[in-house]
Design a protein around this motif. Structure first.
Motif, PDB file in Angstrom:
ATOM      1  N   HIS A   1      34.277  13.309 -13.410  1.00 54.60           N
ATOM      2  CA  HIS A   1      33.588  14.442 -14.012  1.00 54.60           C
ATOM      3  C   HIS A   1      32.894  15.244 -12.919  1.00 54.60           C
ATOM      4  O   HIS A   1      32.378  14.670 -11.954  1.00 54.60           O
ATOM      5  CB  HIS A   1      32.535  13.966 -15.021  1.00 54.60           C
TER       6      HIS A   1
ATOM      7  N   HIS B   1      29.698  17.059 -12.162  1.00 57.56           N
ATOM      8  CA  HIS B   1      28.356  16.967 -12.745  1.00 57.56           C
ATOM      9  C   HIS B   1      27.400  17.954 -12.079  1.00 57.56           C
ATOM     10  O   HIS B   1      27.434  18.143 -10.856  1.00 57.56           O
ATOM     11  CB  HIS B   1      27.819  15.539 -12.557  1.00 57.56           C
TER      12      HIS B   1
ATOM     13  N   HIS C   1      28.478   8.579 -14.626  1.00 55.32           N
ATOM     14  CA  HIS C   1      27.962   9.771 -15.295  1.00 55.32           C
ATOM     15  C   HIS C   1      27.082   9.362 -16.482  1.00 55.32           C
ATOM     16  O   HIS C   1      25.983   9.902 -16.684  1.00 55.32           O
ATOM     17  CB  HIS C   1      29.125  10.654 -15.758  1.00 55.32           C
TER      18      HIS C   1
ATOM     19  N   HIS D   1      22.808   9.728 -16.964  1.00 57.40           N
ATOM     20  CA  HIS D   1      22.120  10.340 -18.095  1.00 57.40           C
ATOM     21  C   HIS D   1      21.257   9.330 -18.856  1.00 57.40           C
ATOM     22  O   HIS D   1      20.464   9.729 -19.705  1.00 57.40           O
ATOM     23  CB  HIS D   1      23.134  11.004 -19.032  1.00 57.40           C
TER      24      HIS D   1
END
Length: 445
Positions: free
Chosen positions: A327, A329, A353, A357
């Motif tokens: 991903h 980010h 990822h 978070h």
């Protein structure tokens, strides 16, 4: 220690002595590694396995770390091999080879042979025994298929493959089809006529293989393999975040120099050919592509995604190294005012990822396109931790100076004879155990 003033004999003794010390200390290291793995002490926010931890913390390649971990666990069940290794009598190369095939019943003979043979002979013997074991096993697992590649010093790509029979036949069938497509002319029909059934050798009822089974396979399959690659690139769509799925040429607009992204340089003819290829994305330095969208756009553009991949190559979490399902980010979250610029974008795998978070770690910008990773407690997660020996580390004084020297007199290895003798001894031992008889009774049976 000053080696310059040593005589040739003293220097030879020093090299041999240190080799024995290295073997003994490697055994100690593997014993500690096995206990470390058994406890699961490697668990951490960015660690998925002990091999990954070992690669990250000690600077080993991932493959070497996996191999050492395998040997460490194998030694727990092989006391004879472990004892010879711990006393510096066997090198790691010999131990690694023997640990692939040795069992509690077979290790005494294998250790004796390893003590009297070169590492190359031990490797050959163990490969031969593995082949015999696979063929003799009633439920043997299918052979692994592997393919390796690397860029050679002259800029060419070297590929070697090992396929099981069915996949090998499928590969050759694909080569034949691709070569047909590559060499087809305007007069050829779109669909070729079905080939005639090949003649079988012997009588009509003979079930042998046709003598010309692979007659349509070109001796040089490189053009056909390239054609297969072109077909795959034309027919299979991939997402923008798929590194390696397209050909990237990095070209300097000032000098005209070009090279394969993360690969060898190209000469003028190769560069011009690449420019004409429809599947090639040419990336020119100082081309002026928009790589900073600020707050005007949340989703990175294809040019930004490509630039981030060329910069990071993999998940940027120290010690991870994943290259798939990545991903892009925003370091400063878009929802918190972060911009869609290269200075604020990093690659993360899906797992890290999610962990980010969940506030299990954080990313801190330190300079344009440079970032640091910190634990939830604020400690720095180092990209390459330093390796330093503890003050309590001392060479093992019990290892004999010439322990590593094999009892080998230069004899050639008769692989057939050696494997026959070993398999006969082990079969005899198995019959003794099964019948609980004396060796003489087992021989008579």
């Amino acid at each position: 220690m000053d080696f310059v003033d040593m005589s040739d004999g003293e220097l030879e003794d020093t090299v041999i002595g240190h080799a024995g010390q290295l073997a003994a200390q490697t055994c100690t290291f593997l014993d500690a590694l096995r206990e470390f793995d058994t406890r699961g002490a490697w668990n951490g926010v960015n660690i998925r396995s002990c091999a990954q931890w070992l690669s990250w913390k000690t600077g080993l390649s991932r493959r070497t770390a996996q191999d050492q971990l395998r040997v460490a666990h194998a030694l727990a069940d092989l006391p004879h091999l472990h004892d010879a290794f711990a006393h510096g009598r066997l090198s790691y190369s010999k131990v690694r080879a023997v640990s692939r095939v040795a069992t509690a019943d077979s290790e005494p003979e294998l250790v004796d042979i390893a003590l009297s043979s070169t590492a190359e002979q031990v490797e050959r013997l163990c490969r031969g025994l593995r082949t015999i074991n696979r063929r003799g096993a009633p439920d043997a697992a299918p052979a692994d298929f592997t393919a390796r590649w690397n860029w050679d010093d002259d800029g060419t790509l070297r590929v070697s493959m090992r396929l099981n029979p069915v996949d090998g036949a499928r590969f050759l069938a694909g080569v034949v089809r691709s070569d047909y497509e590559r060499t087809r002319t305007i007069d050829d029909p779109d669909v070729p006529a079905p080939p005639e059934s090949p003649e079988l050798p012997g009588s009509p009822g003979d079930s042998g293989l046709p003598t010309d089974l692979w007659r349509n396979v070109p001796s040089n399959i490189a053009p056909a393999v390239i054609a297969m690659s072109d077909i795959a690139c034309d027919m299979i769509d991939v997402p923008e975040t798929a590194p390696g799925a397209e050909v990237l040429i990095v070209e300097d607009s000032a000098t005209g120099d070009a090279h394969i992204d993360d690969g060898p340089p190209l000469d003028t003819h190769e560069r011009d050919e690449a420019r004409c290829d429809a599947i090639v994305r040419a990336v020119r330095v100082q081309q002026g592509a928009v790589l900073a969208w600020g707050r005007r756009r949340r989703t990175p553009s294809p040019a930004q995604i490509r630039a981030v991949f060329m910069r990071d190559r993999c998940c940027t979490m120290p010690g991870c190294g994943r290259t798939r399902f990545l991903h892009v980010h925003h370091v400063a979250f878009w929802s918190h005012g972060g911009a869609t610029d290269l200075d604020n974008l990093v690659l993360l795998c899906g797992e890290h990822h999610r962990r980010l978070h969940r506030d299990e770690f954080s990313i801190v910008p330190t300079a344009p396109q440079q970032f640091e990773f910190h634990t939830a407690a604020g400690d720095l997660i180092e990209v390459a931790p330093p390796i330093a020996a503890e003050p309590r580390f001392r060479p093992d004084r019990t290892t004999a100076p010439a322990a590593i020297l094999p009892n080998w007199g230069g004899e050639k290895l008769d692989l057939s004879y050696a494997t026959d003798v070993l398999t006969h001894i082990w079969a005899l031992r198995a019959r003794e155990k099964a019948a609980d008889t004396t060796p003489a009774e087992a021989m008579a049976a």
